[in-house]
Scaffold this active site. Structure first.
Site, mmCIF file in Angstrom:
data_model
loop_
_atom_site.group_PDB
_atom_site.id
_atom_site.type_symbol
_atom_site.label_atom_id
_atom_site.label_comp_id
_atom_site.label_asym_id
_atom_site.label_seq_id
_atom_site.Cartn_x
_atom_site.Cartn_y
_atom_site.Cartn_z
ATOM 1 C CD GLU A 108 -1.839 -4.378 11.536
ATOM 2 O OE1 GLU A 108 -2.491 -4.613 10.163
ATOM 3 O OE2 GLU A 108 -0.552 -4.310 11.891
ATOM 4 C CE LYS B 123 5.996 -1.163 9.920
ATOM 5 N NZ LYS B 123 5.372 0.127 9.291
ATOM 6 C CG HIS C 78 -5.298 -35.919 16.163
ATOM 7 N ND1 HIS C 78 -5.400 -36.714 16.857
ATOM 8 C CD2 HIS C 78 -5.982 -35.529 15.436
ATOM 9 C CE1 HIS C 78 -6.271 -37.232 16.009
ATOM 10 N NE2 HIS C 78 -6.772 -36.063 15.478
ATOM 11 C CD GLU D 106 9.145 -6.492 7.358
ATOM 12 O OE1 GLU D 106 9.162 -4.907 6.585
ATOM 13 O OE2 GLU D 106 9.195 -6.200 8.458
ATOM 14 N N GLY E 61 -4.726 -2.076 4.925
ATOM 15 C CA GLY E 61 -4.142 -2.748 4.130
ATOM 16 C C GLY E 61 -4.771 -4.301 5.033
ATOM 17 N NE ARG E 62 -6.200 -3.757 11.288
ATOM 18 C CZ ARG E 62 -5.482 -2.601 10.888
ATOM 19 N NH1 ARG E 62 -4.779 -2.241 11.024
ATOM 20 N NH2 ARG E 62 -6.602 -1.240 12.187
ATOM 21 C CE LYS F 12 -3.517 2.483 2.672
ATOM 22 N NZ LYS F 12 -4.293 2.708 3.930
HETATM 23 O O1 G6P Z 1 1.303 -2.794 2.367
HETATM 24 P P1 G6P Z 1 1.971 -2.062 3.343
HETATM 25 O O2 G6P Z 1 1.898 -0.665 2.979
HETATM 26 O O3 G6P Z 1 3.569 -2.413 1.923
HETATM 27 O O4 G6P Z 1 1.592 -2.216 5.114
HETATM 28 C C1 G6P Z 1 2.118 -3.984 4.885
HETATM 29 C C2 G6P Z 1 1.500 -4.007 6.414
HETATM 30 O O5 G6P Z 1 2.973 -3.036 7.339
HETATM 31 C C3 G6P Z 1 2.269 -2.368 8.232
HETATM 32 O O6 G6P Z 1 3.349 -2.796 9.369
HETATM 33 C C4 G6P Z 1 1.262 -2.452 8.936
HETATM 34 O O7 G6P Z 1 0.869 -2.925 10.415
HETATM 35 C C5 G6P Z 1 0.305 -4.200 8.258
HETATM 36 O O8 G6P Z 1 -1.458 -3.486 8.202
HETATM 37 C C6 G6P Z 1 0.287 -3.747 7.343
HETATM 38 O O9 G6P Z 1 -0.192 -4.354 6.511
#
Ligand code: G6P
Length: 538
Positions: free
Chosen positions: A346, A506, A377, A206, A260-261, A200
């Site tokens: 979150e 972060k 199990h 990462e 994002g979620r 986003k």
């Molecule tokens: O889609 P992006 O901007 O790469 O974000 C990826 C993810 O990282 C963030 O740290 C948030 O915790 C998430 O809500 C998000 O979905």
């Protein structure tokens, strides 16, 4: 103002020792009163100790906290995410009829529907081989590089929808651990691989690190500098995608009002669309839209997301259960618990109310789980006999996708129902003694052995029954959980749509990178971190 929380606690103190199973004696029609139907699904919450009085108080609580007004504000595009000044409109992504939703004076729907059309055209062209890589070969493999909401939705849904896969193979890379991208690329042919960079913000460390590694791999393997035919970006940040070398027509954009979620319904779902095709993807949206309509229009008494939210609040705040287990009896929902962990934890893992004051009670519970029957199990021992009570959320389909294995599906269903029954009924010490009496044991040893075989019972669960895990049903299930999380957030009085809690780590990781790479840590760094930095040196 009336203190409904207090009323709930008082009521609970009177009923807490009443076995759940007794509620069925009091009310022979309990199942029909404590279950609800929506979008061809049934949610049973009769195997909880919630009674009519408790539910009435929970309805009052939803009214007092303004659940319905907040819901309407969300659907109408009001900026209810007020710590970020944003609307919350993931529901617009599945508003397929294009009913106008006006935000800042403009209807958002034309651009939402145009993006969906663009995604369909693009995925058709990849799927039918019209679009090719630099060597002129069709794409056989798609790698989605993203993390959090840019990974969990597509990875969960793509696994869930495997019977519908008729497109390129899909792969997902999320972890900054180089092992993830390394192991994924190792088996792929760069000539026929499409890289989707899903972010986003297009700044997530990462994802950017993995995207760089993947593009370097492809450039070097193909001996070309321009690999833009192999690149797609899914992002709100068009300037950053251009700087990365993605062609503008290969960028599928969305707006900041999609969290994002909550983003699998739009461009972030492109890998799913590539796997199952545009028509099935639209079915996925349609199922979610049906749940949206139900959530918007069904009265509180019949509203499935509200029922699930009431159960959640009852268990978490009134009964004091700190976690809830999500237990899909559906192997293809193997990533659903991970997906719901982000969606739920979150969203509602917050300690401060909208007005900035500390919350007076617990908010989001710990969510975890694993598909059945595997979990049986492993950790069900603790659910049945442990000292902590864990409300369970079972789900199972009326039918599977393998008609020739229908007998196995029946076994699956039987296990699901047996678990919730065992949790509720338990086994009394007398029943355990009777079991032991059938052995050679007598006296103290019989008594001792019997004690180990007692199940206290009265352990609560809900069960969701759905017809079959089609794209439509998956959409409805996910939307059900989205709205459940929303209702709980409103009841707790928090903002479910920001995520400031992920920021500090972060910031510190960026700083820590220098020390890990060899720079001296400043005086005053805590002793543990200094010790660990030293221990990391090979
Ligand atoms: O889609 P992006 O901007 O790469 O974000 C990826 C993810 O990282 C963030 O740290 C948030 O915790 C998430 O809500 C998000 O979905």
């Amino acid at each position: 103002m009336r203190d409904i929380w207090n009323d709930l606690q008082n009521h609970h103190s009177h009923i807490k020792d009443r076995p759940i199973v007794d509620l069925f004696d009091v009310d022979g029609t309990r199942f029909s009163h404590f279950s609800t139907n929506a979008v061809d699904m049934v949610l049973d919450y009769s195997k909880t100790n919630m009674d009519g009085t408790a539910r009435g108080l929970l309805f009052d609580l939803m009214r007092q906290t303004g659940v319905e007004a907040k819901r309407d504000a969300m659907f109408a595009g009001e900026k209810i995410n007020d710590t970020e000044g944003r609307a919350v409109l993931h529901t617009a992504l599945r508003n397929l009829a294009g009913v106008p939703i006006v935000l800042d004076g403009a209807d958002v729907m034309p651009s939402v529907l145009q993006t969906l059309e663009d995604m369909k055209l693009f995925s058709s062209a990849v799927r039918d081989g019209t679009l090719t890589g630099v060597a002129g070969k069709p794409f056989t493999d798609v790698v989605n590089i993203g993390i959090g909401g840019s990974d969990l939705g597509p990875v969960m849904a793509t696994a869930a929808m495997s019977p519908y896969h008729d497109g390129p193979r899909t792969h997902f890379v999320s972890n900054v651990d180089g092992a993830d991208i390394h192991d994924t690329l190792k088996g792929l042919n760069p000539e026929t691989t499409l890289l989707i960079i899903a972010s986003k913000t297009f700044t997530t460390i990462e994802t950017m690190a993995n995207a760089q590694t993947a593009t370097d791999w492809m450039k070097s393997a193909l001996s070309v500098d321009d690999i833009s035919d192999h690149l797609v970006a899914l992002s709100t940040a068009a300037d950053k995608t251009a700087a990365f070398g993605v062609k503008p027509e290969r960028v599928f954009g969305f707006e900041d009002w999609v969290g994002g979620r909550y983003s699998v319904w739009g461009p972030i779902g492109l890998s799913l669309m590539l796997a199952i095709g545009g028509d099935d993807f639209v079915q996925f949206l349609q199922g979610a839209h049906e749940m949206d309509t139900h959530f918007k229009t069904a009265p509180m008494e019949q509203n499935m997301p509200m029922a699930l939210a009431m159960v959640g609040v009852w268990h978490s705040n009134i009964c004091g259960y700190a976690t809830r287990a999500v237990l899909p009896y559906e192997q293809r929902l193997t990533r659903l618990p991970a997906y719901l962990q982000q969606l739920d934890m979150e969203s509602n893992g917050k300690g401060v109310a909208m007005n900035g004051v500390d919350l007076p009670r617990d908010s989001g519970p710990i969510v975890w789980g694993e598909p059945g029957t595997n979990g049986q199990h492993a950790f069900y021992q603790l659910i049945h006999q442990g000292t902590r009570v864990i409300p369970c959320e079972f789900m199972v389909a009326q039918s599977g996708h393998e008609p020739d294995l229908a007998h196995q599906h029946e076994l699956l269903q039987a296990n699901c129902l047996a678990q919730s029954e065992a949790l509720m009924l338990g086994r009394s010490v007398n029943e355990a003694r009777a079991l032991m009496a059938a052995t050679d044991l007598t006296g103290d040893e019989l008594e001792r052995q019997a004690r180990h075989r007692v199940f206290k019972g009265s352990r609560p669960s809900t069960t969701l029954i759905y017809p079959k895990l089609t794209p439509y049903t998956l959409g409805a299930i996910i939307a059900l959980y989205e709205h459940r999380v929303f209702v709980e957030g409103v009841i707790w009085g928090l903002n479910s749509f920001d995520q400031w809690g992920v920021e500090l780590g972060k910031v510190l990781a960026t700083e820590m990178q220098g020390y890990v790479s060899g720079a001296d840590a400043p005086d005053g760094k805590d002793g543990s971190t200094l010790g660990l930095l030293a221990a990391l040196k090979p």
